[in-house]
Scaffold this motif. Structure first.
Motif, PDB file in Angstrom:
ATOM      1  N   THR A 300      -4.405   7.508  25.380  1.00 21.09           N
ATOM      2  CA  THR A 300      -3.678   7.484  26.652  1.00 21.09           C
ATOM      3  C   THR A 300      -3.613   6.101  27.270  1.00 21.09           C
ATOM      4  N   GLY A 301      -4.355   5.146  26.734  1.00 20.32           N
ATOM      5  CA  GLY A 301      -4.308   3.784  27.236  1.00 20.32           C
ATOM      6  C   GLY A 301      -3.179   2.998  26.584  1.00 20.32           C
ATOM      7  N   PRO A 302      -3.077   1.707  26.844  1.00 18.18           N
ATOM      8  CA  PRO A 302      -2.075   0.873  26.177  1.00 18.18           C
ATOM      9  C   PRO A 302      -2.238   0.960  24.661  1.00 18.18           C
ATOM     10  N   LYS A 303      -1.130   1.130  23.966  1.00 15.75           N
ATOM     11  CA  LYS A 303      -1.217   1.298  22.512  1.00 15.75           C
ATOM     12  C   LYS A 303       0.062   0.799  21.863  1.00 15.75           C
ATOM     13  N   ARG A 304      -0.074   0.441  20.596  1.00 11.48           N
ATOM     14  CA  ARG A 304       1.067  -0.033  19.819  1.00 11.48           C
ATOM     15  C   ARG A 304       0.824   0.316  18.354  1.00 11.48           C
ATOM     16  N   LEU A 305       1.880   0.709  17.668  1.00  9.12           N
ATOM     17  CA  LEU A 305       1.797   1.095  16.263  1.00  9.12           C
ATOM     18  C   LEU A 305       2.914   0.414  15.494  1.00  9.12           C
ATOM     19  N   ALA A 306       2.539  -0.363  14.481  1.00  5.07           N
ATOM     20  CA  ALA A 306       3.512  -0.953  13.562  1.00  5.07           C
ATOM     21  C   ALA A 306       3.357  -0.264  12.216  1.00  5.07           C
ATOM     22  N   VAL A 307       4.439   0.351  11.718  1.00  4.74           N
ATOM     23  CA  VAL A 307       4.406   1.030  10.424  1.00  4.74           C
ATOM     24  C   VAL A 307       5.413   0.351   9.504  1.00  4.74           C
ATOM     25  N   SER A 308       4.961  -0.009   8.301  1.00  4.83           N
ATOM     26  CA  SER A 308       5.745  -0.890   7.440  1.00  4.83           C
ATOM     27  C   SER A 308       5.864  -0.340   6.030  1.00  4.83           C
ATOM     28  N   ILE A 309       6.772  -0.927   5.275  1.00 10.09           N
ATOM     29  CA  ILE A 309       6.881  -0.654   3.846  1.00 10.09           C
ATOM     30  C   ILE A 309       5.613  -1.139   3.153  1.00 10.09           C
ATOM     31  N   GLY A 310       5.147  -0.385   2.166  1.00  7.97           N
ATOM     32  CA  GLY A 310       3.998  -0.829   1.386  1.00  7.97           C
ATOM     33  C   GLY A 310       2.871   0.177   1.382  1.00  7.97           C
ATOM     34  N   ASP A 311       1.684  -0.325   1.044  1.00  6.97           N
ATOM     35  CA  ASP A 311       0.491   0.508   0.924  1.00  6.97           C
ATOM     36  C   ASP A 311      -0.658  -0.198   1.634  1.00  6.97           C
ATOM     37  N   HIS A 312      -1.840   0.265   1.414  1.00 12.98           N
ATOM     38  CA  HIS A 312      -3.015  -0.149   2.161  1.00 12.98           C
ATOM     39  C   HIS A 312      -3.189  -1.669   2.193  1.00 12.98           C
ATOM     40  N   SER A 313      -3.229  -2.228   3.412  1.00 10.61           N
ATOM     41  CA  SER A 313      -3.458  -3.644   3.694  1.00 10.61           C
ATOM     42  C   SER A 313      -2.348  -4.564   3.190  1.00 10.61           C
ATOM     43  N   GLY A 314      -1.333  -4.013   2.545  1.00 11.06           N
ATOM     44  CA  GLY A 314      -0.247  -4.851   2.044  1.00 11.06           C
ATOM     45  C   GLY A 314       0.565  -5.534   3.127  1.00 11.06           C
TER      46      GLY A 314
END
Length: 562
Positions: A300-314
């Motif tokens: 519920t606090g400030p948040k941000r999500l970036a979802v990208s092409i690829g796999d783990h840590s890529g």
């Protein structure tokens, strides 16, 4: 938060404790692109100032940071007195400044992958401490997988950097990639001094990551064991991983995972409104995105999500190598905003930014639900088609799948590594004509008249009859070109262990979230088979699963459209 300046590191009092390392069936790294030799040379230059052989950009960073801060390597005293290998970037001025603590990823390299980024944070005015999690690299102790000792270690590391800061500490951030990301969230939930978190390639619910829809993630666990071949796993950690692979004591594993899941402690993060920035990959094979999304959506606090092409840590890897990287750029902006109170606009850019497959277009959205504008339902029909009208699907049809046989429909060729091919524009190609219809059930939609924008979480409901107790399947949603080759849009496994033999099983599952553009003229294909090497198989060899669509509960696929 003030204290007198102290020596950069405490001196080691003993050698790391010894225990048998975990066995590994093959050499493996969660960071295959990482150049450890180059990073070691960079760290050596930070210590001595000799930049011979470094790339011009790295040499300039070394010279600049040495002009404002002191870099040292040494030990931090963690829980139970165990000494943790660490590195400290400490400014010499006495003015107030924020600090960042960086617990290491799941790698024998310990904190080394953070060397460049920690330097860049130091150049932005932060004091930075990066340390190797217990049991990894040069740190003592045993790997507890974000257990209570790891949380204490994080707080002790924070004590260490506060005590050695030459001026007042203003605000505190924790940043971690992979393993360090989970530890960072958990420390923030337990230590009220933490003001903000950056969690890259992380988990929210570890139990769901290990048992997605009750299905064991055996390839992920094998990969974690292989990547920890030089680490010292605690007996409990080794037992839990062995139990997942051997399909033993599932309740015990879930209890173990619950305390190690940030989602379990989300009330404390919400109570203090801790700002959290997540980065993830659509085709993540270690920590599937939906369990992190569950965590993200409940914050519920400030948040941000970036979802990208690829796999783990890529998606964040090029930043670790010192190259420009938007994930790390946002991580810097996140801390600048929440730890230094800089109005850089990141708080107004929306909570979610998704990279679309395969155009790589970045789409900011105000919230996660806003990705999906409406849902289109298509029904599984008896002639292998996906149709829009329930009446066209009819009812009572049967599509029988033979168990125990793999098909060309698989999650990926390799854990983690296949994601790098995706990022390079070479996603896995699936030859749909080679999928044997006796070992897989297949439904295809008509070619789309215009680009179809899938945005969000598809949902599958399907009914099947299993002749034996215990059954599992994997559903794949493919984007098929006119010539019959396909790319994976998303997938999900499913396992049922409770239904009696020869009973109808109703599976209602979410496929992993996606942002995917299906080009005009292509068509969507749903493939369901009973075996995938990425997952544990609950089926008996040569058993069958008979998929059907009862009139009262028709089988369908919900497609989230943007």
């Amino acid at each position: 938060m003030t204290s007198a300046a102290q020596p950069p590191f405490s001196q080691p009092s003993s050698q790391p404790s010894s225990s048998q390392p975990s066995s590994s069936p093959y050499p493996f790294s969660l960071y295959p692109e990482l150049d450890a030799t180059a990073l070691t040379a960079f760290v050596t230059a930070l210590e001595c100032g000799d930049v011979t052989g470094l790339a011009p950009a790295r040499a300039a960073e070394v010279a600049e940071v040495r002009s404002v801060a002191v870099f040292t390597r040494g030990k931090v005293t963690g829980a139970h007195g165990d000494l943790l290998d660490a590195a400290l970037w400490r400014h010499t001025g006495t003015g107030p400044r924020p600090v960042i603590v960086m617990p290491s990823p799941w790698t024998s390299l310990g904190w080394l992958p953070y060397a460049v980024q920690a330097t860049l944070f130091a150049l932005r005015g932060y004091n930075v401490l990066a340390y190797s999690a217990r049991g990894f690299g040069g740190s003592e102790g045993e790997v507890e997988v974000a257990g209570a000792l790891d949380i204490t270690d994080g707080s002790r590391a924070l004590d260490h950097i506060i005590e050695r800061s030459t001026g007042p500490v203003t605000k505190i951030g924790f940043l971690g990639d992979s393993y360090g990301s989970g530890i960072s969230q958990l420390v923030a939930a337990h230590d009220t001094r933490v003001h903000a978190v950056v969690a890259l390639s992380t988990w929210g619910d570890l139990g769901e990551a290990f048992y997605e829809n009750s299905t064991r993630h055996v390839a992920a666990v094998r990969a974690l064991l292989a990547a920890a071949a030089k680490a010292r796993l605690s007996p409990q950690t080794q037992t839990v991983f062995d139990n997942v692979l051997a399909n033993r004591d599932v309740p015990g594993t879930l209890r173990w995972a619950e305390t190690r899941s940030p989602f379990t402690h989300i009330k404390e993060l919400n109570r203090r409104q801790v700002p959290v920035f997540f980065s993830h990959a659509w085709h993540e094979t270690l920590f599937p995105p939906n369990q992190t999304l569950k965590m993200f959506n409940e914050l519920t606090g400030p948040k941000r999500l970036a979802v990208s092409i690829g796999d783990h840590s890529g998606p964040e890897m090029t930043g670790m190598l010192g190259l420009p990287n938007r994930i790390w750029t946002d991580a810097h902006r996140w801390f600048d905003h929440h730890l230094k109170d800089i109005d850089n606009g990141i708080g107004d850019e929306g909570q979610v930014v998704g990279e679309v497959m395969w155009s790589k277009t970045l789409e900011p959205r105000p919230t996660w639900p806003s990705l999906t504008e409406h849902v289109e339902r298509v029904y599984l029909a008896d002639d292998g088609e996906l149709v829009e009208e329930a009446d066209d699907a009819q009812a009572g049809w049967t599509a029988t799948v033979l168990c125990g046989v793999d098909t060309p429909a698989t999650v990926a060729d390799k854990v983690v590594e296949s994601g790098y091919a995706e990022m390079a524009g070479r996603p896995k190609v699936y030859p749909t004509d080679d999928i044997d219809r006796t070992v897989a059930a297949v439904w295809a939609a008509a070619p789309v008249a215009e680009t179809t924008r899938l945005r969000g979480t598809p949902r599958l409901r399907v009914t099947y009859r299993a002749a034996n107790p215990g059954s599992s399947f994997v559903a794949y949603l493919l984007d098929v070109a006119p010539e019959g080759t396909a790319h994976l849009v998303t997938h999900a496994p499913y396992t049922d262990l409770d239904s009696p033999p020869d009973s109808l099983v109703s599976a209602d599952i979410e496929l992993q979230a996606t942002a995917y553009d299906v080009p005009r003229g292509n068509r969507l294909m749903l493939v369901i088979d009973a075996r995938d090497p990425f997952y544990g198989d609950a089926n008996l060899p040569r058993a069958t699963l008979a998929f059907t669509s009862p009139e009262a509960t028709p089988s369908y696929l919900d497609l989230p459209l943007g």
